[in-house]
Write an enzyme that holds these catalytic residues in place. Structure first.
Site, short mmCIF file in Angstrom:
data_model
loop_
_atom_site.label_atom_id
_atom_site.label_comp_id
_atom_site.label_asym_id
_atom_site.label_seq_id
_atom_site.Cartn_x
_atom_site.Cartn_y
_atom_site.Cartn_z
N CYS A 181 -3.19 10.40 1.79
CA CYS A 181 -2.40 9.27 1.31
C CYS A 181 -1.14 9.66 0.55
O CYS A 181 -0.03 9.56 1.07
CB CYS A 181 -3.27 8.36 0.45
SG CYS A 181 -4.76 7.77 1.28
N LYS A 184 0.83 -1.21 0.00
CA LYS A 184 0.00 0.00 0.00
C LYS A 184 0.86 1.26 0.00
O LYS A 184 0.55 2.24 -0.69
CB LYS A 184 -0.93 -0.01 1.22
CG LYS A 184 -1.79 1.24 1.36
CD LYS A 184 -2.74 1.40 0.17
CE LYS A 184 -3.49 2.73 0.24
NZ LYS A 184 -4.44 2.80 1.35
#
Length: 447
Positions: free
Chosen positions: A280, A226
């Site tokens: 993010c 991720k």
């Protein structure tokens, strides 16, 4: 029903029969959709949140994450069916559950240093209710190695790793498409502490995800997946921005060049723009940078510098555009279109609009703002005056790619503004039309 030792087929069957209880810790933008999807596929789900208001709303069958399509219906349906409920008591939830999923926010500073108190607090509560055969899964994105740092905390209840299983299955979702992403947009990534736990966790996620599961060799490898996804995006956006700046210097249209280059299957030039925001992409590169000891991630650092510089470049374009129109920036009325970091989502984390507004004001401009998802109070919070019309505006600065901005009626706007200048920081307008109407039209990659 304890799942460790069962094969994935048995796990799927028990899941669909309602014999698996899952506690989801964190009922925010990612946690509530996950809890609702688990429940919709048959699990008995207990959502845990520190907010009494959120818990009360969920227990009434109400959704507080309004921007998530389909979530309200999913919450109402599964609360009504008795498969979804919520509580603020994390210890009690752990005692009831067979699987505990941690999806609480991980807070960071400007350099991506995590403040993991919410995760550690949840781990402490889970430890008090942990039973042999339980599985603890982290979904929150964290620096590789973080999930395994929870082991000493989880063992405080008396069990040892092996008595319970530990896994990481990073969320791969975006606000506004969470249900779609959870149920089959991408395969689920899973890493676990041992093969028995991995097999059971694969069964859990194969039940809700049509694209299946990619199993990793370790928890740390799953965490890295991720993080690397975010780093890839950041570095490639930085490349696009740097090439766009080069095109400006050499009188080229970056989008024209990028579009042609991308017809070659090995070229994937991204869209240049006003900057990179959100929880993010701007933060994950710092996980890599901060964990580096012997290596020096120079490329990753440089990408961060380039992307963080783009709001300043938008201000430079604003000065250039106004000067071409015969006006100084000082004293001009600037209308910033877009306060959120991404179109269609009301979220301000590292939004490029914030530094753009601040710098424009430092230059002495009168800064106004409008965003279809926001309020007057939101604009004032970031130092801008709310403005819903174009009267007496000297420059439009588009910072967010909202659908509404893609459909601006430039012919009507041209009659209302005082000075015809557009700085298109998201490449959403028709440059030819703007120029035909007499606007000085500048965008990242074309001046």
């Amino acid at each position: 029903m304890k799942l460790i030792g069962l094969n994935r087929g048995e796990v799927k069957r028990l899941f669909k029969e309602g014999k698996v209880t899952i506690a989801v810790y964190g009922l925010g933008k990612m946690g509530l959709p996950l809890a609702a999807v688990f429940a919709d596929h048959g699990a008995n789900v207990i959502g845990v949140d520190i907010s009494e208001k959120v818990v009360e709303m969920v227990n009434r069958g109400e959704n507080h994450v309004k921007e998530e399509p389909g979530l309200s219906e999913l919450v109402k349906k599964n609360v009504g069916a008795g498969r979804l409920r919520a509580t603020t008591d994390g210890v009690w939830a752990a005692k009831q559950a067979d699987v505990m999923v941690i999806l609480v926010p991980t807070l960071t500073d400007e350099r991506g240093n995590l403040k993991l108190d919410p995760v550690y607090d949840v781990a402490k509560k889970i430890a008090k209710g942990l039973e042999k055969g339980d599985i603890v899964i982290t979904e929150a994105t964290m620096p590789p190695g973080t999930t395994e740092s929870l082991i000493p905390i989880l063992e405080e209840g008396g069990l040892k790793l092996g008595d319970f299983g530990l896994a990481h299955a990073p969320e791969r979702t975006m606000t506004g498409t969470a249900i779609r992403d959870i149920t089959g947009q991408y395969p689920k990534i899973v890493g676990a502490s041992d093969e028995k736990t991995l097999e059971a966790v694969i069964g859990i996620y194969e039940t809700i995800n049509k694209k299946g599961v990619i199993s990793m060799s370790s928890i740390k490898a799953a965490e890295a997946v991720k993080v690397f996804e975010g780093v890839y995006r950041d570095v490639n956006i930085a490349l696009a921005n740097e090439l766009a700046l080069w095109c400006e210097e050499h009188g080229l249209d970056a989008l024209e060049v990028f579009k042609a280059a991308n017809t070659q299957p090995y070229c994937h030039l991204h869209m240049p723009g006003a900057g990179v925001g959100g929880h993010c992409i701007p933060l994950y590169p710092w996980f890599v940078i901060n964990l580096a000891k012997k290596t020096n991630p120079r490329l990753v650092k440089t990408a961060r510098e380039i992307n963080d510089s783009m709001p300043h470049h938008v201000v430079e374009l604003t000065i250039k555009g106004l000067n071409e129109a015969g006006r100084p920036l000082k004293g001009s009325n600037i209308l910033v279109l877009g306060l959120t970091f991404r179109g269609g989502v009301k979220e301000f984390m590292k939004s490029p609009a914030i530094p753009i507004i601040r710098e424009l004001k430092e230059w002495g401009a009168k800064v106004h703002a409008y965003d279809p998802l926001c309020t007057k109070e939101d604009a004032e919070r970031f130092g801008a005056e709310w403005k819903e019309d174009f009267k007496d505006v000297d420059a439009l600065v588009i910072v967010t790619d909202h659908r509404e901005f893609k459909n601006l009626k430039l012919d009507e706007i041209a009659k209302k503004v005082r000075t015809k200048v557009i700085i298109d920081g998201r490449n959403v307008l028709d440059a030819k039309k703007a120029e035909e109407l007499g606007f000085v039209y500048l965008r990242v990659g074309k001046v």
